[in-house]
Design a protein around this motif. Structure first.
Motif, PDB file in Angstrom:
ATOM      1  N   LEU A  77       0.848  -1.188   0.000  1.00 40.71           N
ATOM      2  CA  LEU A  77       0.000   0.000   0.000  1.00 40.71           C
ATOM      3  C   LEU A  77       0.887   1.243   0.000  1.00 40.71           C
ATOM      4  N   GLY A  78       0.560   2.188  -0.844  1.00 35.24           N
ATOM      5  CA  GLY A  78       1.321   3.424  -0.942  1.00 35.24           C
ATOM      6  C   GLY A  78       2.382   3.406  -2.027  1.00 35.24           C
ATOM      7  N   ASP A  79       2.697   2.220  -2.560  1.00 35.88           N
ATOM      8  CA  ASP A  79       3.695   2.133  -3.625  1.00 35.88           C
ATOM      9  C   ASP A  79       3.078   2.562  -4.955  1.00 35.88           C
ATOM     10  N   PRO A  80       3.640   3.563  -5.617  1.00 31.22           N
ATOM     11  CA  PRO A  80       3.161   3.917  -6.951  1.00 31.22           C
ATOM     12  C   PRO A  80       3.719   2.919  -7.960  1.00 31.22           C
ATOM     13  N   VAL A  81       2.912   2.527  -8.938  1.00 32.06           N
ATOM     14  CA  VAL A  81       3.366   1.569  -9.941  1.00 32.06           C
ATOM     15  C   VAL A  81       3.065   2.078 -11.344  1.00 32.06           C
ATOM     16  N   ARG A  82       3.861   1.606 -12.273  1.00 34.16           N
ATOM     17  CA  ARG A  82       3.663   1.888 -13.693  1.00 34.16           C
ATOM     18  C   ARG A  82       3.936   0.592 -14.431  1.00 34.16           C
ATOM     19  N   ILE A  83       3.198   0.377 -15.503  1.00 32.74           N
ATOM     20  CA  ILE A  83       3.324  -0.856 -16.266  1.00 32.74           C
ATOM     21  C   ILE A  83       3.824  -0.542 -17.669  1.00 32.74           C
ATOM     22  N   ALA A  84       4.864  -1.277 -18.070  1.00 31.50           N
ATOM     23  CA  ALA A  84       5.381  -1.208 -19.434  1.00 31.50           C
ATOM     24  C   ALA A  84       4.796  -2.386 -20.203  1.00 31.50           C
ATOM     25  N   VAL A  85       4.362  -2.135 -21.445  1.00 31.96           N
ATOM     26  CA  VAL A  85       3.746  -3.181 -22.265  1.00 31.96           C
ATOM     27  C   VAL A  85       4.475  -3.267 -23.601  1.00 31.96           C
ATOM     28  N   TRP A  86       4.915  -4.474 -23.942  1.00 28.89           N
ATOM     29  CA  TRP A  86       5.502  -4.763 -25.245  1.00 28.89           C
ATOM     30  C   TRP A  86       4.486  -5.537 -26.065  1.00 28.89           C
ATOM     31  N   LEU A  87       4.318  -5.173 -27.314  1.00 26.40           N
ATOM     32  CA  LEU A  87       3.571  -5.992 -28.261  1.00 26.40           C
ATOM     33  C   LEU A  87       4.605  -6.912 -28.900  1.00 26.40           C
ATOM     34  N   ILE A  88       4.558  -8.174 -28.566  1.00 27.24           N
ATOM     35  CA  ILE A  88       5.577  -9.153 -28.957  1.00 27.24           C
ATOM     36  C   ILE A  88       5.298  -9.720 -30.350  1.00 27.24           C
ATOM     37  N   ALA A  89       4.046 -10.066 -30.598  1.00 25.22           N
ATOM     38  CA  ALA A  89       3.666 -10.657 -31.882  1.00 25.22           C
ATOM     39  C   ALA A  89       2.185 -10.392 -32.110  1.00 25.22           C
ATOM     40  N   GLU A  99       4.055  -7.696 -20.130  1.00 25.46           N
ATOM     41  CA  GLU A  99       3.948  -6.528 -19.267  1.00 25.46           C
ATOM     42  C   GLU A  99       4.870  -6.665 -18.065  1.00 25.46           C
ATOM     43  N   GLU A 100       5.445  -5.547 -17.663  1.00 26.48           N
ATOM     44  CA  GLU A 100       6.226  -5.465 -16.424  1.00 26.48           C
ATOM     45  C   GLU A 100       5.587  -4.431 -15.514  1.00 26.48           C
ATOM     46  N   LEU A 101       5.256  -4.836 -14.306  1.00 25.98           N
ATOM     47  CA  LEU A 101       4.757  -3.924 -13.297  1.00 25.98           C
ATOM     48  C   LEU A 101       5.956  -3.510 -12.447  1.00 25.98           C
ATOM     49  N   ARG A 102       6.268  -2.217 -12.484  1.00 26.61           N
ATOM     50  CA  ARG A 102       7.442  -1.686 -11.773  1.00 26.61           C
ATOM     51  C   ARG A 102       7.024  -0.660 -10.726  1.00 26.61           C
ATOM     52  N   HIS A 103       7.833  -0.584  -9.683  1.00 29.14           N
ATOM     53  CA  HIS A 103       7.680   0.505  -8.720  1.00 29.14           C
ATOM     54  C   HIS A 103       7.995   1.783  -9.497  1.00 29.14           C
ATOM     55  N   ALA A 104       7.071   2.724  -9.511  1.00 30.47           N
ATOM     56  CA  ALA A 104       7.205   3.905 -10.374  1.00 30.47           C
ATOM     57  C   ALA A 104       8.338   4.834  -9.953  1.00 30.47           C
ATOM     58  N   SER A 110       8.122  -5.703  -9.918  1.00 30.58           N
ATOM     59  CA  SER A 110       7.341  -6.450  -8.936  1.00 30.58           C
ATOM     60  C   SER A 110       6.738  -7.713  -9.560  1.00 30.58           C
ATOM     61  N   ALA A 111       6.264  -7.598 -10.804  1.00 29.47           N
ATOM     62  CA  ALA A 111       5.609  -8.742 -11.442  1.00 29.47           C
ATOM     63  C   ALA A 111       5.636  -8.565 -12.958  1.00 29.47           C
ATOM     64  N   THR A 112       5.480  -9.690 -13.657  1.00 30.63           N
ATOM     65  CA  THR A 112       5.336  -9.654 -15.110  1.00 30.63           C
ATOM     66  C   THR A 112       4.101 -10.458 -15.498  1.00 30.63           C
ATOM     67  N   SER A 113       3.568 -10.150 -16.657  1.00 29.80           N
ATOM     68  CA  SER A 113       2.414 -10.876 -17.179  1.00 29.80           C
ATOM     69  C   SER A 113       2.577 -11.028 -18.687  1.00 29.80           C
ATOM     70  N   GLU A 114       2.519 -12.251 -19.151  1.00 30.07           N
ATOM     71  CA  GLU A 114       2.584 -12.531 -20.584  1.00 30.07           C
ATOM     72  C   GLU A 114       1.211 -13.042 -21.003  1.00 30.07           C
ATOM     73  N   ASN A 115       0.682 -12.481 -22.095  1.00 34.31           N
ATOM     74  CA  ASN A 115      -0.713 -12.748 -22.459  1.00 34.31           C
ATOM     75  C   ASN A 115      -0.900 -12.979 -23.948  1.00 34.31           C
ATOM     76  N   MET A 116      -1.902 -13.780 -24.244  1.00 32.75           N
ATOM     77  CA  MET A 116      -2.394 -13.935 -25.609  1.00 32.75           C
ATOM     78  C   MET A 116      -3.851 -13.483 -25.587  1.00 32.75           C
ATOM     79  N   SER A 117      -4.143 -12.473 -26.392  1.00 34.92           N
ATOM     80  CA  SER A 117      -5.503 -11.958 -26.513  1.00 34.92           C
ATOM     81  C   SER A 117      -6.026 -12.261 -27.903  1.00 34.92           C
ATOM     82  N   VAL A 118      -7.317 -12.478 -28.001  1.00 37.64           N
ATOM     83  CA  VAL A 118      -7.949 -12.741 -29.296  1.00 37.64           C
ATOM     84  C   VAL A 118      -8.978 -11.655 -29.580  1.00 37.64           C
ATOM     85  N   HIS A 119      -9.113 -11.306 -30.861  1.00 39.97           N
ATOM     86  CA  HIS A 119     -10.095 -10.317 -31.282  1.00 39.97           C
ATOM     87  C   HIS A 119     -11.444 -11.009 -31.430  1.00 39.97           C
TER      88      HIS A 119
END
Length: 163
Positions: A77-89, A99-104, A110-119
């Motif tokens: 609580l109280g930690d500001p965060v910012r997320i960087a997002v790469w479009l890989i493919a 995505e990387e969630l970083r202390h701003a 702090s964490a990463t998330s790799e995702n596959m999204s469909v239209h």
């Protein structure tokens, strides 16, 4: 477009941890990492032309088909965060993001998330190709992000360490 002038990944707005997201261990509950990752993706999607207005006006959206989150360091609580997002493919129906969630303020991950999204064509609720203008937007970002160094942790799989 979502890539900053410096040629880096898309950067979300700075976000704050909400008090109700803190669990009995005194840190951010794992579910809320996904909430913040999703908020960052929504920001990037809006810049690609596939945000809420796209859903309303063109009846298209994206659904997450697969997600792999790594929790690397506690955030509190109280930690500001910012997320960087790469479009890989990307192809005509799918988007692969990392995505990387970083202390701003301090910059650590702090964490990463790799995702596959469909239209999705929401009139049929079926996977469908992106419209040509959206594919063009995606192509421009994909080309810019292809020139970036690949983030550490991309393509990791869950498994026990080898002995």
């Amino acid at each position: 477009m979502p890539t900053p002038a410096g040629g880096g990944p898309f950067l979300s707005q700075i976000m704050q941890i909400e008090p109700q997201w803190i669990d009995y261990n005194g840190h951010l509950n794992m579910a809320y990492y996904n909430v913040m990752f999703d908020r960052a993706i929504d920001q990037m999607w809006a810049e690609l032309g596939i945000g809420p207005a796209y859903m309303k006006d063109r009846q298209g959206s994206t659904f997450t088909a697969e997600c792999h989150v790594r929790y690397l360091r506690e955030i509190h609580l109280g930690d500001p965060v910012r997320i960087a997002v790469w479009l890989i493919a990307a192809d005509e129906k799918r988007l692969h993001t990392f995505e990387e969630l970083r202390h701003a303020d301090e910059g650590w991950i702090s964490a990463t998330s790799e995702n596959m999204s469909v239209h999705i064509d929401m009139t049929r609720r079926k996977v469908a190709p992106f419209p040509a203008d959206i594919q063009d937007n995606i192509g421009r970002v994909l080309q810019a992000h292809a020139a970036l160094p690949r983030p550490e942790g991309l393509g990791r799989a869950i498994g026990m360490p080898k002995k």
